[in-house]
Design an enzyme around this catalytic site. Structure first.
Site, PDB file in Angstrom:
ATOM      1  N   LYS A 189      -4.283   3.800 -10.338  1.00 18.53           N
ATOM      2  CA  LYS A 189      -3.533   4.013  -9.100  1.00 18.53           C
ATOM      3  C   LYS A 189      -3.974   5.335  -8.494  1.00 18.53           C
ATOM      4  O   LYS A 189      -3.299   6.358  -8.576  1.00 18.53           O
ATOM      5  CB  LYS A 189      -2.027   4.011  -9.369  1.00 18.53           C
ATOM      6  CG  LYS A 189      -1.217   3.674  -8.110  1.00 18.53           C
ATOM      7  CD  LYS A 189      -1.494   2.269  -7.647  1.00 18.53           C
ATOM      8  CE  LYS A 189      -0.806   1.943  -6.355  1.00 18.53           C
ATOM      9  NZ  LYS A 189      -1.140   0.629  -5.832  1.00 18.53           N
ATOM     10  N   SER A 380      -1.660  -4.320  -3.666  1.00 13.65           N
ATOM     11  CA  SER A 380      -0.425  -3.642  -4.037  1.00 13.65           C
ATOM     12  C   SER A 380       0.768  -4.379  -3.439  1.00 13.65           C
ATOM     13  O   SER A 380       1.011  -5.533  -3.788  1.00 13.65           O
ATOM     14  CB  SER A 380      -0.480  -2.173  -3.603  1.00 13.65           C
ATOM     15  OG  SER A 380       0.300  -1.380  -4.482  1.00 13.65           O
TER      16      SER A 380
END
Length: 581
Positions: A189, A380
């Site tokens: 991330k 996402s």
């Protein structure tokens, strides 16, 4: 009493004047907006200029005054471009396509979708030519589909492979005491990595290299087939910039001939001295060719979710649970709608809004089949709202996955200490509070970290249930890692490769219908404030001023930084802003 009478008369006069002003402007708009009917002439060539911004969905402006006065933003809808090329295949008045565009203002997946449609168009036996003074890399990728590809004698082709660049701010933060406090889950991330490190992590380099190579393999595969150049040779051409001038471009078969624009026009006219009839893709769409006509009663609803995901109503440019969920419910309650296609083109965003949209889709899936079509991005939060569909279809170059969560909060405590500013707080309770002028305390970190972990667990569980995988299987390919559509087929995040039309066909199969028409959602309404944005005397918008001052590329950089300050709540967002160069 006289005063009250005068006051009421003044108020009444104001509203009458306001009404007359509206009538006046609508009359002017009707005269200015009275366009001549666009007629497609015989022996016409459809000209593709794709330098206008291309969106998956660009509904007709719901502000008639602004539209009539031509004060609306220029944009082209991908679905209408695809429909127009489809219609041109069987249109006797269209003899061929000319690809002639300064640059392609679309994402790589959108570009691939248009290229694939032109490839289908060639099956009709009609010609496809391309011409340019200078080909950018994306433009060359699109134009390479042509039967014949031409370049100005002093032109060049920018063909050098793909690259991306990420700025790292850790040293800047340490030097000036202005930093971002970060809480995240997912080793990949990397949206927040630039605030934590001074250089790229191995995990981030691994995923970035992987998806760039995947996209590049798609580009080189397509060019190789169209230009009859081996992939190995294409990579050598890229390594040595062998499109840098006309000589090496011809030697390497990147073009068919070097000619001037007037000579190209003669080729379009098939050697005739008469000026060729060209019709722009915009005008061809306006003539009615931007849609596929059907009188079928059954419908497939296509709901467009494009842009960052924000908590709230949303708009044409942002996905909000307000507008999207209204569209989902409307399609669900329409008995004529037999299936739904959710077209996702989003890098993600607010986690709560993503969950609320997921829930509405979950309710709808119990009544009607849902198929997801992925555009440039479905990553996402974009994947969060996609994961529970009956089928997921992506372009090979779609950026997807990025199943991870983060929170980022600015902190100025070191900076204020350095310049002699002290902040003191007074509270009634010992709650886990936060101040940008104080270092983050452990209590606040623990509570926020718990929230991030909870959302990550929920996210993985949503994917696990939707994709019929175990938690451990999803977690293995999650951790915020980004995948292309081509890679996502292999790890189970996507069912098949294809475009929007492929998704519509799958939806029809699931609904067991053959004759149907497509109904696009959402409907965007213009309120009074928006409707009044038509006067040519109105001050230019902040966006227009910044674009003109900074230029398009610098404005995009500003825009991406500016968006960071508006990130509210925990985010499920793609780890970077991707621009294929």
């Amino acid at each position: 009493m006289k005063f009250l009478r005068n006051l009421l008369a003044s108020i009444l006069g104001f509203f009458i004047a306001l009404f007359l002003l509206f009538v006046f402007f609508f009359i002017i708009a009707s005269f200015i907006g009275a366009e001549e009917e666009i007629v497609v002439k015989s022996n016409s060539v459809l000209e593709l200029d794709l330098s206008t911004p291309i969106k998956d969905y660009a509904p007709k402006e719901n502000n008639p005054i602004a539209e009539a006065l031509e004060l609306t933003d220029e944009k082209l809808a991908l679905n209408k471009i695809i429909n127009a090329i489809e219609n041109a295949k069987t249109d006797d008045k269209i003899k061929g396509i000319s690809i002639k565009t300064a640059f392609v203002n679309a994402g790589i997946a959108q570009t691939q979708a248009i290229r694939n449609k032109i490839e289908e168009f060639k099956e009709s036996g009609k010609f496809v030519y391309a011409y340019n003074d200078i080909y950018t890399q994306k433009n060359y990728y699109l134009s390479s589909v042509a039967d014949s590809l031409f370049l100005n004698p002093v032109g060049a082709i920018d063909f050098r492979g793909l690259s991306t660049e990420i700025l790292y701010f850790k040293d800047f933060e340490d030097k000036y005491g202005i930093k971002m406090e970060v809480i995240r889950h997912g080793k990949y991330k990397s949206a927040v990595e630039p605030f934590l490190e001074s250089e790229m992590s191995e995990a981030n380099r691994e995923q970035t290299t992987s998806f760039l190579k995947s996209i590049w393999s798609e580009i080189t595969d397509d060019i190789s087939k169209s230009r009859n150049i081996s992939i190995e040779k294409l990579n050598l051409i890229a390594d040595n910039s062998n499109g840098r001038n006309i000589t090496v471009a011809k030697e390497n078969n990147l073009i068919d001939a070097s000619i001037y624009e007037d000579e190209y026009e003669k080729k379009l006219a098939m050697g005739s001295d008469k000026k060729v009839n060209t019709i722009s893709i915009e005008d061809y769409i306006k003539s009615g060719k931007g849609r596929i006509s059907s009188t079928a009663k059954d419908k497939i609803a296509v709901i467009y979710a494009q842009g960052d995901i924000v908590y709230g109503e949303g708009s044409e440019d942002y996905i909000g649970q307000g507008i999207i969920n209204k569209a989902i419910r409307k399609a669900r309650k329409d008995d004529n709608v037999k299936a739904i296609v959710l077209r996702v083109n989003s890098p993600g965003g607010n986690a709560l809004a993503s969950e609320l949209i997921w829930r509405e889709l979950e309710l709808t899936k119990k009544e009607k089949p849902i198929v997801v079509s992925m555009g440039n991005y479905a990553a996402s939060g974009g994947y969060y709202i996609a994961c529970n569909a009956n089928k997921i279809i992506a372009e090979p170059t779609t950026i997807t996955g990025s199943i991870g969560v983060f929170g980022a909060i600015p902190n100025f405590s070191q900076f204020t200490d350095n310049i002699g500013i002290n902040a003191e707080q007074v509270s009634t309770n010992d709650s886990p509070s936060y101040s940008v002028f104080e270092p983050m305390n452990q209590k606040f970190y623990d509570v926020t970290k718990e929230g991030v972990e909870q959302i990550y667990t929920t996210f993985v569980n949503r994917v696990s249930a939707g994709r019929n995988m175990t938690f451990e299987q999803v977690n293995e390919i999650a951790q915020g890692r980004v995948w292309t559509g081509k890679e996502a087929i292999e790890n189970g995040l996507v069912d098949q490769l294809g475009g929007l039309n492929d998704a519509i066909k799958v939806a029809a199969e699931l609904a067991e219908i053959q004759n149907f028409r497509v109904r696009n959602y959402p409907n965007y309404k213009t309120d009074l404030k928006e409707a009044l944005k038509f006067s040519p005397f109105m001050k230019a918008s902040k966006e227009e001023i910044l674009k003109e001052t900074l230029g398009d590329e610098n404005y995009q950089l500003y825009y991406n930084i500016h968006k960071m300050k508006n990130l509210k709540g925990i985010q499920t967002r793609i780890p970077f802003v991707l621009q294929v160069k």
